[in-house]
Design a protein around this motif. Sequence first.
Motif, short mmCIF file in Angstrom:
data_model
loop_
_atom_site.label_atom_id
_atom_site.label_comp_id
_atom_site.label_asym_id
_atom_site.label_seq_id
_atom_site.Cartn_x
_atom_site.Cartn_y
_atom_site.Cartn_z
N ILE A 198 0.82 -1.21 0.00
CA ILE A 198 0.00 0.00 0.00
C ILE A 198 0.86 1.27 0.00
N LYS A 199 2.14 1.11 0.39
CA LYS A 199 3.03 2.27 0.37
C LYS A 199 4.47 1.79 0.19
N GLY A 200 5.20 2.53 -0.63
CA GLY A 200 6.62 2.30 -0.79
C GLY A 200 7.35 3.62 -0.67
N GLU A 201 8.40 3.63 0.12
CA GLU A 201 9.20 4.84 0.25
C GLU A 201 10.66 4.46 0.13
N GLY A 202 11.36 5.14 -0.78
CA GLY A 202 12.76 4.85 -1.01
C GLY A 202 13.65 5.98 -0.56
N ILE A 203 14.74 5.60 0.06
CA ILE A 203 15.77 6.55 0.49
C ILE A 203 17.08 6.03 -0.09
N ALA A 204 17.82 6.91 -0.75
CA ALA A 204 19.08 6.49 -1.37
C ALA A 204 20.07 7.64 -1.33
N GLU A 205 21.33 7.29 -1.55
CA GLU A 205 22.38 8.29 -1.67
C GLU A 205 22.27 8.90 -3.07
N THR A 206 21.40 9.87 -3.22
CA THR A 206 21.10 10.38 -4.56
C THR A 206 22.25 11.18 -5.18
N HIS A 207 23.18 11.65 -4.37
CA HIS A 207 24.30 12.41 -4.93
C HIS A 207 25.02 11.59 -6.00
N GLY A 208 25.29 10.32 -5.71
CA GLY A 208 25.97 9.46 -6.68
C GLY A 208 25.16 9.24 -7.93
N ILE A 209 23.84 9.17 -7.80
CA ILE A 209 22.95 8.98 -8.95
C ILE A 209 22.95 10.24 -9.81
N VAL A 210 22.80 11.38 -9.18
CA VAL A 210 22.78 12.66 -9.91
C VAL A 210 24.11 12.87 -10.62
N HIS A 211 25.21 12.58 -9.95
CA HIS A 211 26.53 12.74 -10.55
C HIS A 211 26.68 11.85 -11.79
N ALA A 212 26.24 10.59 -11.69
CA ALA A 212 26.32 9.67 -12.83
C ALA A 212 25.46 10.17 -13.99
N HIS A 213 24.32 10.77 -13.67
CA HIS A 213 23.42 11.28 -14.71
C HIS A 213 24.06 12.45 -15.46
N ARG A 214 24.83 13.26 -14.78
CA ARG A 214 25.41 14.46 -15.38
C ARG A 214 26.71 14.21 -16.12
N MET A 215 27.26 12.99 -16.01
CA MET A 215 28.52 12.68 -16.69
C MET A 215 28.33 12.81 -18.19
N THR A 216 29.37 13.30 -18.86
CA THR A 216 29.30 13.39 -20.34
C THR A 216 30.43 12.64 -20.98
#
Length: 160
Positions: free
Chosen positions: A142-160
């Motif tokens: 009925i509910k899902g909540e995720g917590i993660a170290e998003t800094h690493g995700i955002v950094h990987a997304h911005r890599m070129t």
Amino acid sequence: MTPAILRSLIARRPSPPAAAPCHILEGNISEHVLAAVERLYTGLGKADIEQVLELFDPEVEIVTPESLPWSTGHYRGLEGAAEYFGNALRYLAETGFVVDEIRVSDEWVAAIGTWNGRFRSSGGEFSVRFVHFWTLRNGRIIKGEGIAETHGIVHAHRMT
């Protein structure tokens, strides 16, 4: 059912690292809760949105960090859950979870582990710690909540 499937859940990774053993802690986990968690992470591991949605109550609530590139933070119902997971899969070429621990109560489960992924656009890879809280009622999420170290995700997304 056994927690074996939770010991090595990494999906769509060309060379999966060895997973640490999964430990189930705190409380008596019922078979239906364990079965739901196993099906959930199997579905997530295969990027099988249909399998994941089958586990959700029609009024499910999903809460995620807004800092994830594909997330608006809050989703309601099966349509909202499909939107969240669909958006994630549009961004990620590879994704997988290694569940290290499961902590349980009567109606909720916390899964703790490592989330691995690679972005389609940038090719950037991440490996971050996560905690997912899943609240269940009558065997449905009925509910899902995720917590993660998003800094690493955002950094990987911005890599070129």
